[in-house]
Enzyme design. Structure first.
Site, PDB file in Angstrom:
ATOM      1  N   ASP A  64       0.822  -1.217   0.000  1.00 28.29           N
ATOM      2  CA  ASP A  64       0.000   0.000   0.000  1.00 28.29           C
ATOM      3  C   ASP A  64       0.855   1.265   0.000  1.00 28.29           C
ATOM      4  O   ASP A  64       2.012   1.243  -0.417  1.00 28.29           O
ATOM      5  CB  ASP A  64      -0.960  -0.063   1.197  1.00 28.29           C
ATOM      6  CG  ASP A  64      -0.217  -0.213   2.524  1.00 28.29           C
ATOM      7  OD1 ASP A  64       0.959   0.189   2.618  1.00 28.29           O
ATOM      8  OD2 ASP A  64      -0.827  -0.749   3.475  1.00 28.29           O
ATOM      9  N   SER A  65       0.290   2.344   0.523  1.00 32.81           N
ATOM     10  CA  SER A  65       0.979   3.639   0.472  1.00 32.81           C
ATOM     11  C   SER A  65       2.287   3.666   1.250  1.00 32.81           C
ATOM     12  O   SER A  65       3.117   4.537   1.019  1.00 32.81           O
ATOM     13  CB  SER A  65       0.054   4.731   1.022  1.00 32.81           C
ATOM     14  OG  SER A  65      -0.397   4.382   2.317  1.00 32.81           O
ATOM     15  N   THR A  66       2.487   2.732   2.179  1.00 31.48           N
ATOM     16  CA  THR A  66       3.750   2.708   2.906  1.00 31.48           C
ATOM     17  C   THR A  66       4.915   2.356   1.969  1.00 31.48           C
ATOM     18  O   THR A  66       6.062   2.605   2.297  1.00 31.48           O
ATOM     19  CB  THR A  66       3.706   1.691   4.064  1.00 31.48           C
ATOM     20  OG1 THR A  66       3.283   0.420   3.547  1.00 31.48           O
ATOM     21  CG2 THR A  66       2.724   2.129   5.143  1.00 31.48           C
ATOM     22  N   ALA A  67       4.596   1.760   0.813  1.00 29.52           N
ATOM     23  CA  ALA A  67       5.655   1.322  -0.105  1.00 29.52           C
ATOM     24  C   ALA A  67       5.500   1.887  -1.525  1.00 29.52           C
ATOM     25  O   ALA A  67       6.371   1.685  -2.369  1.00 29.52           O
ATOM     26  CB  ALA A  67       5.702  -0.204  -0.158  1.00 29.52           C
ATOM     27  N   HIS A  73       0.637   8.614   7.579  1.00 27.93           N
ATOM     28  CA  HIS A  73       1.946   8.065   7.188  1.00 27.93           C
ATOM     29  C   HIS A  73       3.114   8.589   8.014  1.00 27.93           C
ATOM     30  O   HIS A  73       3.091   9.725   8.460  1.00 27.93           O
ATOM     31  CB  HIS A  73       2.186   8.364   5.700  1.00 27.93           C
ATOM     32  CG  HIS A  73       1.097   7.857   4.827  1.00 27.93           C
ATOM     33  ND1 HIS A  73       0.108   8.679   4.325  1.00 27.93           N
ATOM     34  CD2 HIS A  73       0.802   6.610   4.415  1.00 27.93           C
ATOM     35  CE1 HIS A  73      -0.742   7.944   3.606  1.00 27.93           C
ATOM     36  NE2 HIS A  73      -0.343   6.688   3.648  1.00 27.93           N
TER      37      HIS A  73
END
Ligand code: NAG
Ligand code: NAG
Ligand code: NAG
Ligand code: NAG
Length: 379
Positions: A35-38, A344
């Site tokens: 997801d947005s973490t990567a 985040h």
């Protein structure tokens, strides 16, 4: 001065290329999912996708203050992890961006590809709905009220990411031939950072146990599909304490973390632990590292100063109710903050996490081996 004729130049560059290829033969490639973490820019390629970060103030601390699509003030976990483990400076590029450069596509994929897409989850349907509000259901679990977006918020689900990887495997085989392709694919590292969005979007009233069982089952299927394609070395990052991120904290009138949400994140870790133990015993050749993002983040929240942080509650950019965008408030000392925006981490926090999972000793933060040991395993 005529010694370097075309022939010589040709020979020298061939020799140099051979040398580079030799030097890199031991370096695993990285295939990154989640997801947005990567996400390092996948969603920039999606029209009308709600989960995009290719705008200021994202990227303010990236070289040339470029908003790249990373949900961060600078680099994100995908970048900082691969930097610890290989001779990479940043994450491999997004699949959807590589596709646009057909001439270099086949050469570029040999060092890895990033498929991660902000807003996506383990379930196919995650990321198409918008987080509206959180309420605690009487069954004890937290629930969010959702509003369906008419396909506007489409993101690349984990299932789709793995289908894209299947295409890439075919392309790698075309370039290298079956034997060398197998070697590359089985010795690469598969980093997966996913699960938070599934939790954020739990339908109202779902019992935690039922939800976790479904996560377990679906995640297991994804891993099996990667295995079938030849993946063997898995670096799995569990879900952080999302009950503590600014967007969820606003639902606790005393400003603390929302524990029922964190309880699901803890249950997720337990399920991932059981799943990977089972997966690695059932499928020959599987090696893995499981990073406990919950525990890593909690130890920063519990001991900010010792970990080099001053603010572990509020967002550096925007706040708990608004996303980071140009014109919203922006903190001056980004390195003092755990949270970049409402969901985040800052680059500083991702960097600490990357160092921890690469080098930590013992099972507290990462088990059964750390990521640098995983990287060294030859399959
Ligand atoms: C990669 O493989 C897919 C599926 O076989 C194919 O359609 C595509 O053209 C390939 N890409 C390149 C650049 O060869
Ligand atoms: C809200 O935060 C306080 C600490 O400030 C904590 O004791 C309480 O359990 C939290 N409430 C929920 C629902 O998690
Ligand atoms: C968050 O930011 C918005 C827009 O700048 C503002 O209207 C709102 O009052 C802020 N909320 C809090 C809790 O500070
Ligand atoms: C973690 O990684 C470091 C550096 O590669 C290594 O020396 C150490 O033994 C590892 N620790 C554990 C417990 O895996």
């Amino acid at each position: 001065m005529a010694i370097l004729t075309r022939g010589w130049i040709g020979f020298l560059s061939l020799a140099i290329i051979a040398f580079i290829n030799l030097a890199k033969a031991d370096e695993p490639a990285f295939f990154i999912f989640g997801d947005s973490t990567a996400d390092v820019g996948t969603n920039n390629n999606l029209k009308e996708c709600g989960a995009r970060a290719d705008h200021r103030y994202n990227g303010i601390d990236y070289p040339n203050s470029t908003p790249t699509g990373r949900f961060s003030n600078g680099y994100n976990s995908a970048d900082l992890i691969v930097r610890q483990l290989g001779d990479f400076k940043i994450s491999p590029p997004p699949f959807l961006s590589l596709l646009k450069r057909t001439r270099t596509f086949k050469r570029n994929i040999l060092r890895g590809v990033n498929f991660a897409s902000g807003g996506s989850g383990i379930f196919k349907e995650t990321g198409r709905r918008r987080f509206v509000s959180l309420s605690l259901s009487d069954k004890g679990g937290p629930s969010v009220t959702l509003v369906e977006k008419n396909n506007v918020g489409k993101v690349v689900s984990l299932e789709k990411q793995i289908q894209q990887f299947a295409t890439v495997c075919g392309n790698i085989t075309e370039v290298l031939g079956p034997a060398e392709a197998d070697h590359l694919i089985s010795n690469s590292i598969y980093i997966i950072s996913v699960g938070s969005n599934d939790i954020i979007e739990i339908p109202f009233g779902t019992a935690t146990e039922k939800f976790i069982n479904k996560i377990h089952f679906t995640y297991a299927n994804h891993l099996k599909n990667l295995y079938k394609l030849g993946a063997r070395k898995f670096g799995i990052i569990s879900v952080p304490p999302i009950g503590c991120c600014p967007a969820v904290r606003v639902y606790n009138s005393s400003g603390g973390c929302v524990d029922p949400v964190n309880a699901i994140a803890r249950a997720f870790y337990k399920a991932a632990d059981a799943l990977l133990q089972h997966f690695s015993s059932e499928f020959k050749g599987v090696k893995y590292s499981l990073a406990n993002a919950y525990h890593m983040t909690m130890s920063i929240i519990d001991n900010p100063i010792a970990n080099g942080f001053k603010d572990v509650k509020t967002a550096c950019c925007g706040n708990g109710t608004v996303a980071c965008k140009e014109g919203s408030n922006l903190c001056a000392n980004r390195n003092d903050y755990l949270f970049w925006d409402w969901f985040h981490p800052t680059q500083a926090a991702s960097e600490l996490a990357a160092l921890t999972l690469a080098f930590a000793e013992g099972p507290e933060f990462v088990k059964p081996v750390n990521f640098s040991q995983l990287a060294r395993v030859v399959v």
